[in-house]
Write a protein that holds these residues in place. Structure first.
Motif, PDB file in Angstrom:
ATOM      1  N   ALA A  69      -4.924   6.005  -0.554  1.00  0.00           N
ATOM      2  CA  ALA A  69      -3.880   5.003  -0.772  1.00  0.00           C
ATOM      3  C   ALA A  69      -4.148   4.223  -2.051  1.00  0.00           C
ATOM      4  O   ALA A  69      -5.289   4.112  -2.505  1.00  0.00           O
ATOM      5  CB  ALA A  69      -3.830   4.046   0.413  1.00  0.00           C
ATOM      6  N   LEU A  70      -3.066   3.684  -2.636  1.00  0.00           N
ATOM      7  CA  LEU A  70      -3.182   2.734  -3.746  1.00  0.00           C
ATOM      8  C   LEU A  70      -2.593   1.421  -3.246  1.00  0.00           C
ATOM      9  O   LEU A  70      -1.464   1.405  -2.744  1.00  0.00           O
ATOM     10  CB  LEU A  70      -2.408   3.224  -4.973  1.00  0.00           C
ATOM     11  CG  LEU A  70      -2.353   2.245  -6.150  1.00  0.00           C
ATOM     12  CD1 LEU A  70      -3.731   2.105  -6.806  1.00  0.00           C
ATOM     13  CD2 LEU A  70      -1.352   2.699  -7.205  1.00  0.00           C
ATOM     14  N   SER A  71      -3.352   0.337  -3.369  1.00  0.00           N
ATOM     15  CA  SER A  71      -2.867  -0.972  -2.926  1.00  0.00           C
ATOM     16  C   SER A  71      -2.784  -1.936  -4.097  1.00  0.00           C
ATOM     17  O   SER A  71      -3.673  -1.945  -4.950  1.00  0.00           O
ATOM     18  CB  SER A  71      -3.815  -1.571  -1.885  1.00  0.00           C
ATOM     19  OG  SER A  71      -3.735  -0.868  -0.686  1.00  0.00           O
ATOM     20  N   CYS A  72      -1.725  -2.733  -4.118  1.00  0.00           N
ATOM     21  CA  CYS A  72      -1.555  -3.729  -5.170  1.00  0.00           C
ATOM     22  C   CYS A  72      -1.236  -5.066  -4.522  1.00  0.00           C
ATOM     23  O   CYS A  72      -0.420  -5.133  -3.593  1.00  0.00           O
ATOM     24  CB  CYS A  72      -0.387  -3.358  -6.094  1.00  0.00           C
ATOM     25  SG  CYS A  72      -0.698  -1.885  -7.045  1.00  0.00           S
ATOM     26  N   ARG A  73      -1.861  -6.125  -5.035  1.00  0.00           N
ATOM     27  CA  ARG A  73      -1.574  -7.458  -4.492  1.00  0.00           C
ATOM     28  C   ARG A  73      -0.189  -7.891  -4.963  1.00  0.00           C
ATOM     29  O   ARG A  73       0.145  -7.756  -6.146  1.00  0.00           O
ATOM     30  CB  ARG A  73      -2.637  -8.447  -4.955  1.00  0.00           C
ATOM     31  CG  ARG A  73      -2.630  -9.731  -4.152  1.00  0.00           C
ATOM     32  CD  ARG A  73      -4.050 -10.204  -3.852  1.00  0.00           C
ATOM     33  NE  ARG A  73      -4.719 -10.679  -5.042  1.00  0.00           N
ATOM     34  CZ  ARG A  73      -4.636 -11.934  -5.486  1.00  0.00           C
ATOM     35  NH1 ARG A  73      -3.885 -12.813  -4.859  1.00  0.00           N
ATOM     36  NH2 ARG A  73      -5.305 -12.297  -6.548  1.00  0.00           N
ATOM     37  N   VAL A  74       0.607  -8.365  -4.018  1.00  0.00           N
ATOM     38  CA  VAL A  74       2.012  -8.705  -4.294  1.00  0.00           C
ATOM     39  C   VAL A  74       2.158 -10.214  -4.470  1.00  0.00           C
ATOM     40  O   VAL A  74       1.745 -10.999  -3.611  1.00  0.00           O
ATOM     41  CB  VAL A  74       2.910  -8.236  -3.113  1.00  0.00           C
ATOM     42  CG1 VAL A  74       4.356  -8.667  -3.327  1.00  0.00           C
ATOM     43  CG2 VAL A  74       2.827  -6.724  -2.953  1.00  0.00           C
ATOM     44  N   LYS A  75       2.729 -10.611  -5.610  1.00  0.00           N
ATOM     45  CA  LYS A  75       3.033 -12.041  -5.824  1.00  0.00           C
ATOM     46  C   LYS A  75       4.285 -12.411  -5.047  1.00  0.00           C
ATOM     47  O   LYS A  75       4.393 -13.440  -4.443  1.00  0.00           O
ATOM     48  CB  LYS A  75       3.331 -12.280  -7.305  1.00  0.00           C
ATOM     49  CG  LYS A  75       2.101 -12.468  -8.167  1.00  0.00           C
ATOM     50  CD  LYS A  75       2.512 -13.163  -9.462  1.00  0.00           C
ATOM     51  CE  LYS A  75       2.169 -12.284 -10.624  1.00  0.00           C
ATOM     52  NZ  LYS A  75       2.499 -12.813 -11.916  1.00  0.00           N
ATOM     53  N   THR A 135       0.841  -1.198   0.000  1.00  0.00           N
ATOM     54  CA  THR A 135       0.000   0.000   0.000  1.00  0.00           C
ATOM     55  C   THR A 135       0.874   1.244   0.000  1.00  0.00           C
ATOM     56  O   THR A 135       1.734   1.391   0.872  1.00  0.00           O
ATOM     57  CB  THR A 135      -0.916   0.019   1.245  1.00  0.00           C
ATOM     58  OG1 THR A 135      -1.805  -1.094   1.160  1.00  0.00           O
ATOM     59  CG2 THR A 135      -1.735   1.301   1.314  1.00  0.00           C
ATOM     60  N   GLU A 136       0.664   2.102  -0.993  1.00  0.00           N
ATOM     61  CA  GLU A 136       1.327   3.415  -1.000  1.00  0.00           C
ATOM     62  C   GLU A 136       0.316   4.446  -0.524  1.00  0.00           C
ATOM     63  O   GLU A 136      -0.762   4.585  -1.110  1.00  0.00           O
ATOM     64  CB  GLU A 136       1.799   3.788  -2.419  1.00  0.00           C
ATOM     65  CG  GLU A 136       2.350   5.212  -2.461  1.00  0.00           C
ATOM     66  CD  GLU A 136       2.690   5.715  -3.866  1.00  0.00           C
ATOM     67  OE1 GLU A 136       3.030   4.886  -4.744  1.00  0.00           O
ATOM     68  OE2 GLU A 136       2.601   6.939  -4.083  1.00  0.00           O
ATOM     69  N   LEU A 137       0.677   5.186   0.517  1.00  0.00           N
ATOM     70  CA  LEU A 137      -0.166   6.308   0.939  1.00  0.00           C
ATOM     71  C   LEU A 137       0.109   7.448  -0.033  1.00  0.00           C
ATOM     72  O   LEU A 137       1.147   8.098   0.054  1.00  0.00           O
ATOM     73  CB  LEU A 137       0.214   6.754   2.354  1.00  0.00           C
ATOM     74  CG  LEU A 137      -0.500   6.113   3.524  1.00  0.00           C
ATOM     75  CD1 LEU A 137      -0.058   6.771   4.815  1.00  0.00           C
ATOM     76  CD2 LEU A 137      -2.016   6.218   3.374  1.00  0.00           C
ATOM     77  N   GLN A 138      -0.776   7.671  -0.977  1.00  0.00           N
ATOM     78  CA  GLN A 138      -0.487   8.660  -2.021  1.00  0.00           C
ATOM     79  C   GLN A 138      -0.752  10.091  -1.551  1.00  0.00           C
ATOM     80  O   GLN A 138      -0.143  11.034  -2.035  1.00  0.00           O
ATOM     81  CB  GLN A 138      -1.283   8.322  -3.288  1.00  0.00           C
ATOM     82  CG  GLN A 138      -0.815   6.976  -3.887  1.00  0.00           C
ATOM     83  CD  GLN A 138      -1.238   6.785  -5.317  1.00  0.00           C
ATOM     84  OE1 GLN A 138      -2.337   7.159  -5.706  1.00  0.00           O
ATOM     85  NE2 GLN A 138      -0.380   6.185  -6.108  1.00  0.00           N
TER      86      GLN A 138
END
Ligand code: SAM
Length: 281
Positions: A18-24, A10-13
């Protein structure tokens, strides 16, 4: 129900978004002398370079930013031979710059060698031109480099992190004056200048500072999905050439996915909420 462990970055923009991306997979993580560095493999955007918890670039959307940083400026200059790239340790801007046949030398001045090393290893499709024989890599502060080089470059591209830490001075009036002096007499520069939604105090200040130094100052837009708000600004300061006066019919065919002659023209068309930033300064 799928019980598989789900990891998210999660990046606190902003303080409130925030923008969250699922991490492989976390491919790499280190503390460099300048910043915390990570390379993540994400489901949505593929491999992603993160500095101090801020997304810098991803393999899925990088082309927009890197093409627009390089080609708008290089196709505005009549004959760019010597180019300086400040920051941009991932190598994406350099990859686009070397597509221009007129370019004889690219000096790539990045403050943090660890960003270049991690990008070489984990982001080969972005860093692939760093070994081009025309490219000289200099590990140094871009502010110092421009101060020490007068009348040297045709085009300077400032591919910086956000205006905090070592990049803060890359958004200052004194830096723009040093850039003016580092450019040849018909030189021009471009910098990434942040979000028109969330940097509404910063952009007018930068535009005013650049206009105070350069006779031609132009702001343009592109859409970068992983940057806050998606829409992003870039500002060009030029001693002579005006990007709006470029004969776009004369722009050579390029291997690009976002930039085109028509985009060279359309990116300068600003919606009123962006236009108003330019008269506030
Ligand atoms: N496209 C990205 C963005 O807008 O978020 C920027 C990418 S690039 C990785 C930014 C680089 O600028 C970083 O690698 C950072 O180390 C470098 N940088 C920051 N301050 C610098 C300075 N004063 N001189 C040279 N490079 C600098």
């Amino acid at each position: 129900m799928d019980q598989k462990l789900q990891l998210w970055f999660t990046e606190l923009q902003t303080d409130d978004m925030a923008l969250s991306c699922r991490v492989k997979k976390t491919l790499h993580q280190e503390e460099t002398p300048f910043q915390s560095l990570a390379v993540l493999d994400t489901e949505q955007f593929g491999r992603m370079l993160v500095l101090d918890n801020v997304i810098q670039t991803t393999v899925r959307d990088e082309f927009v930013y890197h093409e627009m940083m390089a080609h708008v400026a290089l196709n505005t200059h009549a004959l760019p031979k010597k180019v300086l790239v400040i920051g941009g340790g991932d190598g994406g801007v350099v990859r686009e710059v070397v597509k221009h046949r007129s370019v004889e030398k690219v000096v790539h001045c990045e403050i943090d060698g660890a960003v270049i090393e991690a990008s070489r290893k984990y982001l080969p499709e972005i860093s692939c031109a760093l070994d081009d024989p025309r490219v000289d890599i200099v590990i140094d502060d871009g502010i110092k480099h421009v101060r020490e080089h007068k009348k040297t470059y045709d085009v300077i591209i400032v591919d910086s992190t956000d205006p905090v830490g070592p990049a803060e001075g890359l958004f200052s009036a004194s830096f723009y004056r040093s850039i003016y002096e580092a450019l040849n007499e018909d030189g021009l520069f471009v910098a990434q200048t942040e979000s028109p939604f969330f940097n509404r105090d910063l952009i007018p200040r930068l535009y005013k500072d650049i206009s105070a130094v350069f006779p031609v100052t132009r702001l343009f837009l592109a859409c970068v999905p992983t940057y806050p708000g998606g829409l992003w600004t870039f500002t060009m300061g030029s001693k002579r050439y005006d990007p709006l006066e470029v004969d776009i019919a004369g722009i050579p065919q390029m291997d690009t996915k976002y930039y085109s002659p028509a985009v060279h023209r359309s990116c300068f068309v600003l919606p009123p909420f962006v236009e108003e930033l330019l008269v506030q300064g």
